[in-house]
Design an enzyme around this catalytic site. Sequence first.
Site, PDB file in Angstrom:
ATOM      1  N   THR A   1       0.889  -1.390  -0.062  1.00 41.29           N
ATOM      2  CA  THR A   1      -0.197   0.110   0.190  1.00 41.29           C
ATOM      3  C   THR A   1       1.073   1.047  -0.372  1.00 41.29           C
ATOM      4  O   THR A   1       2.218   0.640   0.845  1.00 41.29           O
ATOM      5  CB  THR A   1      -0.693   0.063   1.314  1.00 41.29           C
ATOM      6  OG1 THR A   1      -1.925   1.329   1.192  1.00 41.29           O
ATOM      7  CG2 THR A   1      -0.447   0.213   2.337  1.00 41.29           C
TER       8      THR A   1
ATOM      9  N   ASP B   1      -7.410  -4.804   0.308  1.00 37.18           N
ATOM     10  CA  ASP B   1      -8.816  -3.468   0.150  1.00 37.18           C
ATOM     11  C   ASP B   1      -9.479  -3.141   1.103  1.00 37.18           C
ATOM     12  O   ASP B   1     -10.360  -4.486   1.745  1.00 37.18           O
ATOM     13  CB  ASP B   1      -9.434  -4.322  -1.243  1.00 37.18           C
ATOM     14  CG  ASP B   1      -9.160  -3.211  -2.189  1.00 37.18           C
ATOM     15  OD1 ASP B   1      -8.516  -2.492  -2.415  1.00 37.18           O
ATOM     16  OD2 ASP B   1     -10.299  -2.954  -2.111  1.00 37.18           O
TER      17      ASP B   1
ATOM     18  N   LYS C   1     -10.871   2.394  17.570  1.00 33.27           N
ATOM     19  CA  LYS C   1     -10.990   2.647  16.202  1.00 33.27           C
ATOM     20  C   LYS C   1     -10.508   1.321  16.341  1.00 33.27           C
ATOM     21  O   LYS C   1     -11.173   0.219  15.701  1.00 33.27           O
ATOM     22  CB  LYS C   1      -9.978   3.256  15.554  1.00 33.27           C
ATOM     23  CG  LYS C   1     -10.877   3.673  13.753  1.00 33.27           C
ATOM     24  CD  LYS C   1      -9.821   3.544  13.205  1.00 33.27           C
ATOM     25  CE  LYS C   1     -10.640   3.275  11.943  1.00 33.27           C
ATOM     26  NZ  LYS C   1     -10.004   4.807  10.903  1.00 33.27           N
TER      27      LYS C   1
ATOM     28  N   ARG D   1     -10.314  -3.025  10.131  1.00 36.79           N
ATOM     29  CA  ARG D   1      -9.119  -3.858  10.188  1.00 36.79           C
ATOM     30  C   ARG D   1      -8.227  -4.667  11.022  1.00 36.79           C
ATOM     31  O   ARG D   1      -7.925  -5.233  11.311  1.00 36.79           O
ATOM     32  CB  ARG D   1      -8.265  -2.264   9.445  1.00 36.79           C
ATOM     33  CG  ARG D   1      -6.804  -2.656   9.088  1.00 36.79           C
ATOM     34  CD  ARG D   1      -6.706  -1.360   7.788  1.00 36.79           C
ATOM     35  NE  ARG D   1      -7.249  -1.306   6.489  1.00 36.79           N
ATOM     36  CZ  ARG D   1      -7.858   0.003   7.148  1.00 36.79           C
ATOM     37  NH1 ARG D   1      -8.244   0.602   8.250  1.00 36.79           N
ATOM     38  NH2 ARG D   1      -8.385   0.604   6.144  1.00 36.79           N
TER      39      ARG D   1
HETATM   40  P1  IMP Z   1      -8.037   1.391  -0.952  1.00 37.68           P
HETATM   41  O1  IMP Z   1      -6.976   1.691  -0.304  1.00 37.68           O
HETATM   42  O2  IMP Z   1      -8.500   0.889  -1.940  1.00 37.68           O
HETATM   43  O3  IMP Z   1      -8.467   0.297   0.364  1.00 37.68           O
HETATM   44  O4  IMP Z   1      -9.342   1.528  -0.075  1.00 37.68           O
HETATM   45  C1  IMP Z   1     -10.138   2.641   0.957  1.00 37.68           C
HETATM   46  C2  IMP Z   1     -11.031   3.189   1.026  1.00 37.68           C
HETATM   47  O5  IMP Z   1     -12.636   3.014   1.701  1.00 37.68           O
HETATM   48  C3  IMP Z   1     -10.150   4.376   1.403  1.00 37.68           C
HETATM   49  O6  IMP Z   1      -9.997   5.189   0.252  1.00 37.68           O
HETATM   50  C4  IMP Z   1     -11.187   4.933   2.134  1.00 37.68           C
HETATM   51  O7  IMP Z   1     -11.876   6.349   1.946  1.00 37.68           O
HETATM   52  C5  IMP Z   1     -12.291   4.288   3.030  1.00 37.68           C
HETATM   53  N1  IMP Z   1     -11.649   3.367   3.681  1.00 37.68           N
HETATM   54  C6  IMP Z   1     -11.288   2.218   3.929  1.00 37.68           C
HETATM   55  N2  IMP Z   1     -11.532   1.915   5.592  1.00 37.68           N
HETATM   56  C7  IMP Z   1     -11.321   3.036   6.333  1.00 37.68           C
HETATM   57  C8  IMP Z   1     -11.091   3.305   7.415  1.00 37.68           C
HETATM   58  O8  IMP Z   1     -10.511   3.378   8.765  1.00 37.68           O
HETATM   59  N3  IMP Z   1     -11.740   4.527   7.586  1.00 37.68           N
HETATM   60  C9  IMP Z   1     -12.455   5.446   6.857  1.00 37.68           C
HETATM   61  N4  IMP Z   1     -12.602   5.604   5.461  1.00 37.68           N
HETATM   62  C10 IMP Z   1     -11.645   3.831   4.448  1.00 37.68           C
END
Ligand code: IMP
Length: 194
Positions: free
Chosen positions: A10, A71, A174, A180
């Site tokens: 990431t 993800d 959290k 997560r």
């Molecule tokens: P990824 O990086 O493609 O997995 O995108 C995850 C997206 O989901 C983030 O950019 C946030 O918009 C949303 N997201 C995932 N986890 C969280 C969290 O713990 N808090 C708030 N938003 C989250």
Amino acid sequence: MKKRQLVFATHNKHKVEEVKSILGNAYEVLSLTDIDCHEDIVEDGDSFEANAAIKAKYVFDKYGLSCFAEDSGLVVPSLNGEPGIYSARYAGKHGDHEANIDKLLSNLENKEDRKAYFQSTIALISEKEVQIFEGQCHGTISESRLGSGGFGYDPVFVPVGYDNSFGELGSAIKNEISHRGKSMEKFIEFLKSN
Ligand code: IMP
């Protein structure tokens, strides 16, 4: 004792910090930046699981390193599951959290059902085998932003059993109850037994 190294596929600094704090001292977490990978991996899967596997496989194939990817996203059943796998770019631009929240609040304006959940799916790849670990956190979407901590949709997500949003609750609470936190718990159990 030498720490075991784990590559986390990431670029998201917030995720790296959360994962480091959940994993504790036993592991050294390396992000994509740490292994000199600066590409944006194209996540074109049709599910959280597919996208997590795409990210982990990319690093495994290109760098030959065992690695895990996560993800995640927000799922709102009354919006037919939106923003779902498009959570990071709901309003168009990747990572524009303010615009994403504005769009979510506007789409929910006339909805009575404001239930939502966060989903976290981890894919671990080592020697071509992929393992999946999942976690969910249920709650509701507030009418407006509450607090400014965390990232993404945290200021508008109020977890079940609390009156405050993730943006107000702080990282310790959290991490204990989050999607997560839960997927990582399963992941850590697996690491310990292997
Ligand atoms: P990824 O990086 O493609 O997995 O995108 C995850 C997206 O989901 C983030 O950019 C946030 O918009 C949303 N997201 C995932 N986890 C969280 C969290 O713990 N808090 C708030 N938003 C989250």
